[in-house]
Design a protein around this motif. Structure first.
Motif, PDB file in Angstrom:
ATOM      1  N   LEU A   1       0.046   8.874  -8.639  1.00 35.29           N
ATOM      2  CA  LEU A   1      -0.212   7.509  -8.195  1.00 35.29           C
ATOM      3  C   LEU A   1       0.558   6.543  -9.077  1.00 35.29           C
ATOM      4  CD1 LEU A   1      -3.610   8.815  -8.028  1.00 35.29           C
ATOM      5  CD2 LEU A   1      -3.172   7.132  -6.228  1.00 35.29           C
TER       6      LEU A   1
ATOM      7  N   LEU B   1     -10.850   6.004  -7.533  1.00 34.01           N
ATOM      8  CA  LEU B   1     -10.186   7.287  -7.760  1.00 34.01           C
ATOM      9  C   LEU B   1     -10.836   8.073  -8.891  1.00 34.01           C
ATOM     10  CD1 LEU B   1      -6.551   5.991  -7.275  1.00 34.01           C
ATOM     11  CD2 LEU B   1      -7.684   7.712  -5.840  1.00 34.01           C
TER      12      LEU B   1
ATOM     13  N   ILE C   1      -0.002   8.715   3.526  1.00 36.81           N
ATOM     14  CA  ILE C   1      -1.214   8.008   3.945  1.00 36.81           C
ATOM     15  C   ILE C   1      -0.895   6.563   4.298  1.00 36.81           C
ATOM     16  CG2 ILE C   1      -3.456   7.148   3.159  1.00 36.81           C
ATOM     17  CD1 ILE C   1      -3.778   9.735   1.576  1.00 36.81           C
ATOM     18  N   GLU C   2      -0.103   5.890   3.475  1.00 32.92           N
ATOM     19  CA  GLU C   2       0.252   4.504   3.766  1.00 32.92           C
ATOM     20  C   GLU C   2       1.004   4.398   5.081  1.00 32.92           C
ATOM     21  OE1 GLU C   2       3.072   0.839   2.164  1.00 32.92           O
ATOM     22  OE2 GLU C   2       2.406   2.367   0.740  1.00 32.92           O
TER      23      GLU C   2
ATOM     24  N   ASP D   1      -7.746   8.571  11.079  1.00 34.95           N
ATOM     25  CA  ASP D   1      -7.914   9.332   9.842  1.00 34.95           C
ATOM     26  C   ASP D   1      -7.597  10.802  10.065  1.00 34.95           C
ATOM     27  OD1 ASP D   1      -8.729   7.004   8.679  1.00 34.95           O
ATOM     28  OD2 ASP D   1     -10.811   7.602   8.370  1.00 34.95           O
TER      29      ASP D   1
ATOM     30  N   GLY E   1       1.190   8.242  -3.972  1.00 31.45           N
ATOM     31  CA  GLY E   1       0.653   7.040  -3.365  1.00 31.45           C
ATOM     32  C   GLY E   1       0.418   5.985  -4.427  1.00 31.45           C
TER      33      GLY E   1
ATOM     34  N   GLU F   1      -4.465   4.360  -1.513  1.00 34.08           N
ATOM     35  CA  GLU F   1      -5.312   5.549  -1.520  1.00 34.08           C
ATOM     36  C   GLU F   1      -6.605   5.351  -2.314  1.00 34.08           C
ATOM     37  OE1 GLU F   1      -1.249   6.778  -0.422  1.00 34.08           O
ATOM     38  OE2 GLU F   1      -2.099   5.484  -1.983  1.00 34.08           O
TER      39      GLU F   1
ATOM     40  N   HIS G   1      -8.538   2.943   0.445  1.00 33.97           N
ATOM     41  CA  HIS G   1      -8.825   3.757   1.635  1.00 33.97           C
ATOM     42  C   HIS G   1      -9.003   5.204   1.165  1.00 33.97           C
ATOM     43  CE1 HIS G   1      -7.450   0.341   4.125  1.00 33.97           C
ATOM     44  NE2 HIS G   1      -6.494   0.217   3.228  1.00 33.97           N
ATOM     45  N   THR G   2     -10.152   5.516   0.598  1.00 31.09           N
ATOM     46  CA  THR G   2     -10.332   6.815  -0.051  1.00 31.09           C
ATOM     47  C   THR G   2     -10.688   7.936   0.920  1.00 31.09           C
ATOM     48  OG1 THR G   2     -12.641   6.264  -0.512  1.00 31.09           O
ATOM     49  CG2 THR G   2     -11.018   5.795  -2.251  1.00 31.09           C
TER      50      THR G   2
ATOM     51  N   GLN H   1      -9.210   9.223   3.509  1.00 32.74           N
ATOM     52  CA  GLN H   1      -8.144  10.159   3.841  1.00 32.74           C
ATOM     53  C   GLN H   1      -7.859  11.115   2.681  1.00 32.74           C
ATOM     54  OE1 GLN H   1      -7.841   6.831   4.025  1.00 32.74           O
ATOM     55  NE2 GLN H   1      -7.509   6.297   6.175  1.00 32.74           N
ATOM     56  N   LEU H   2      -7.746  10.574   1.469  1.00 27.40           N
ATOM     57  CA  LEU H   2      -7.457  11.431   0.332  1.00 27.40           C
ATOM     58  C   LEU H   2      -8.612  12.392   0.072  1.00 27.40           C
ATOM     59  CD1 LEU H   2      -5.654  12.338  -1.951  1.00 27.40           C
ATOM     60  CD2 LEU H   2      -6.507  10.422  -3.334  1.00 27.40           C
TER      61      LEU H   2
END
Length: 294
Positions: free
Chosen positions: A13, A28, A223-224, A233, A254, A259, A262-263, A265-266
């Protein structure tokens, strides 16, 4: 010790902004704790905004667009800065524009204490590196790099890893990384780690390049890019997992302001790959890859 699983996956990241540190990193940290994993954070120790360099880049892009002539509406490939930072974050970035390494030292200290890997992300001015690197010259590069490097080293020890803003590097940067004893950088394209060749073509640099190989178009995070295109998703996660499982060593990247905000997806990606991949830092990723070539 647990047996080695089929694959090795790392997620890096790039910490670019105050929203990364205020919102993304706390989320995170919690995500990493829930999944029992540690990430690699490349930290911008300096400023994330510059009127001079940002406006010059906008004008240059408009000129390029006029020269290209009229075209159909392009498919979006990344989120706008306003969507990533929000109105309040954008305003505070432009007005206050803090030195991130100083203003948010407590957040970085916590990452360090919790066992996440910290690396250096450029120098003391993110836009200057990203938009004007080739105009800096050796002296300008040194002035940009040295304060950030020394502040990071004095607080967290000598960084092993480095990432350039916008993946922007040149021969001067490669030489600087060698001279300062970095073990690796993550700027160049490729599939697996390698030591880049020098300009003379007869020798190689001492540091390794560890390419991001799970990546979207124009080197935008997967993801972005999915969010920018309005994908569900499920589709974003499926796309990322398929790319990861296509290779035994997978490195994805990311930013905490995406990320880490918008957690979902990760988190879903980590759950999907947990049974057949070890999730490690980039430092550990490189160590394991070296073992396969010994």
């Amino acid at each position: 010790m647990s047996p080695r699983r089929r694959g090795t996956f790392a997620f890096r990241l790039d910490v670019d902004s105050l929203i990364c540190l205020e919102q993304g990193i706390p989320n995170l940290l919690r995500l990493g704790e829930r999944h029992g994993v540690r990430f690699t954070f490349f930290v911008n120790m300096g400023r994330s905004f510059s009127w001079r360099h940002t406006i010059a880049n906008v004008l240059r892009r408009r000129q390029d667009g006029r020269r290209a002539g009229p075209a159909s509406t392009p498919v979006p490939y990344k989120l706008s800065a306003a969507r990533k930072l929000g109105r309040g974050g954008t305003l505070r970035t432009v007005v206050f524009n803090p030195r991130l390494g100083r203003r948010y030292r407590a957040a970085l200290d916590l990452l360090h204490r919790e066992g996440h890997e910290l690396g250096l992300h450029g120098g003391s001015n993110h836009p200057a590196w990203q938009y004007r690197l080739d105009e800096l010259g050796d002296d300008g590069l040194e002035r940009l790099f040295r304060p950030a490097f020394e502040e990071f080293r004095d607080r967290y020890g000598h960084p092993r890893g480095f990432a350039s803003p916008g993946f922007r590097y040149n021969q001067a940067v490669l030489g600087l990384l060698d001279n300062e004893g970095f073990e690796y950088a993550s700027d160049m394209a490729g599939e697996v780690p390698f030591r880049p060749g020098r300009r003379d073509g007869a020798s190689r640099h001492t540091h390794f390049q560890v390419p991001v190989n799970v990546i979207g178009e124009r080197r935008v995070p997967v993801i972005e890019q999915g969010l920018a295109r309005g994908q569900s998703d499920g589709r974003i996660v499926q796309d990322a997992v398929e790319r990861i499982r296509a290779r035994p060593f997978a490195l994805m990247y990311g930013h905490p302001y995406v990320e880490g905000v918008h957690t979902r997806q990760l988190a879903a990606i980590l759950s999907e790959v947990a049974d057949d991949y070890d999730v490690v830092t980039v430092k550990e990723y490189l160590r394991r890859w070296k073992e396969t070539t010994a």
